[in-house]
Design an enzyme around this catalytic site. Structure first.
Site, PDB file in Angstrom:
ATOM      1  N   HIS A  51       0.825  -1.200   0.000  1.00  0.00           N
ATOM      2  CA  HIS A  51       0.000   0.000   0.000  1.00  0.00           C
ATOM      3  C   HIS A  51       0.862   1.255   0.000  1.00  0.00           C
ATOM      4  O   HIS A  51       2.038   1.206   0.295  1.00  0.00           O
ATOM      5  CB  HIS A  51      -0.961   0.022   1.204  1.00  0.00           C
ATOM      6  CG  HIS A  51      -0.290   0.143   2.527  1.00  0.00           C
ATOM      7  ND1 HIS A  51      -0.084  -0.936   3.353  1.00  0.00           N
ATOM      8  CD2 HIS A  51       0.225   1.208   3.186  1.00  0.00           C
ATOM      9  CE1 HIS A  51       0.518  -0.543   4.458  1.00  0.00           C
ATOM     10  NE2 HIS A  51       0.727   0.765   4.379  1.00  0.00           N
ATOM     11  N   HIS A  93       3.638  11.970  -5.460  1.00  0.00           N
ATOM     12  CA  HIS A  93       2.326  11.693  -6.037  1.00  0.00           C
ATOM     13  C   HIS A  93       2.145  10.193  -6.223  1.00  0.00           C
ATOM     14  O   HIS A  93       3.099   9.434  -6.186  1.00  0.00           O
ATOM     15  CB  HIS A  93       2.110  12.435  -7.362  1.00  0.00           C
ATOM     16  CG  HIS A  93       2.968  11.928  -8.472  1.00  0.00           C
ATOM     17  ND1 HIS A  93       4.229  12.414  -8.712  1.00  0.00           N
ATOM     18  CD2 HIS A  93       2.758  10.961  -9.399  1.00  0.00           C
ATOM     19  CE1 HIS A  93       4.751  11.774  -9.742  1.00  0.00           C
ATOM     20  NE2 HIS A  93       3.885  10.873 -10.181  1.00  0.00           N
ATOM     21  N   GLU A 148      -1.645  11.336 -10.072  1.00  0.00           N
ATOM     22  CA  GLU A 148      -1.413  11.439 -11.511  1.00  0.00           C
ATOM     23  C   GLU A 148      -2.392  10.530 -12.245  1.00  0.00           C
ATOM     24  O   GLU A 148      -2.595   9.383 -11.860  1.00  0.00           O
ATOM     25  CB  GLU A 148       0.013  11.021 -11.842  1.00  0.00           C
ATOM     26  CG  GLU A 148       0.368  11.139 -13.307  1.00  0.00           C
ATOM     27  CD  GLU A 148       1.816  10.759 -13.571  1.00  0.00           C
ATOM     28  OE1 GLU A 148       2.239  10.883 -14.732  1.00  0.00           O
ATOM     29  OE2 GLU A 148       2.531  10.338 -12.639  1.00  0.00           O
TER      30      GLU A 148
END
Length: 122
Positions: free
Chosen positions: A7, A73, A115
């Site tokens: 994760h 990101h 993104e």
């Protein structure tokens, strides 16, 4: 040794607002939750991969988190780029677009960047 990617973690100031955002903007659903007296962790999944987004909510946190220069990101691939772009435009969450590369970024309620990449681009 073999390692498996599990994760990515980000912090959420308003947990329910973040859960709602990730559900509407990216189709992620809550797949697990851990509650403690000090914090709550909510794991969001996409039903396609095993990778999850872990939202950490620190109980009592009142101030926005310091995100530095927004150089961090998480990338998401989408099968219908135009439809996704239209949704994110309506949501008002597109924060940067690189038309030359054919990608764009959205930001969540805490300012984290995600993104958006058309399927097969990279």
């Amino acid at each position: 040794m073999n390692f498996k990617f599990l994760h990515s973690n980000i912090y959420a100031l308003d947990l329910e607002k973040s859960i709602d955002f990730y559900n509407k903007a990216l189709g992620l659903k809550e797949v697990d939750r851990l509650d403690t007296p000090e914090f709550t962790l909510v794991y969001m999944g996409d039903d396609e991969t095993t990778h999850q987004l872990e939202l950490s909510w620190i109980k009592g946190q009142k101030e926005a988190y310091n995100l530095g220069d927004n150089t961090f990101h998480i990338a998401f691939e989408v099968d219908d780029y135009e439809k996704a772009h239209e949704l994110h435009e309506k949501m008002g969450c597109i924060c940067y677009e690189n038309k030359e590369m054919g990608i764009y970024f959205i930001n969540d309620p805490d300012g984290n960047w995600m993104e958006i990449i058309p399927r097969g681009r990279f």
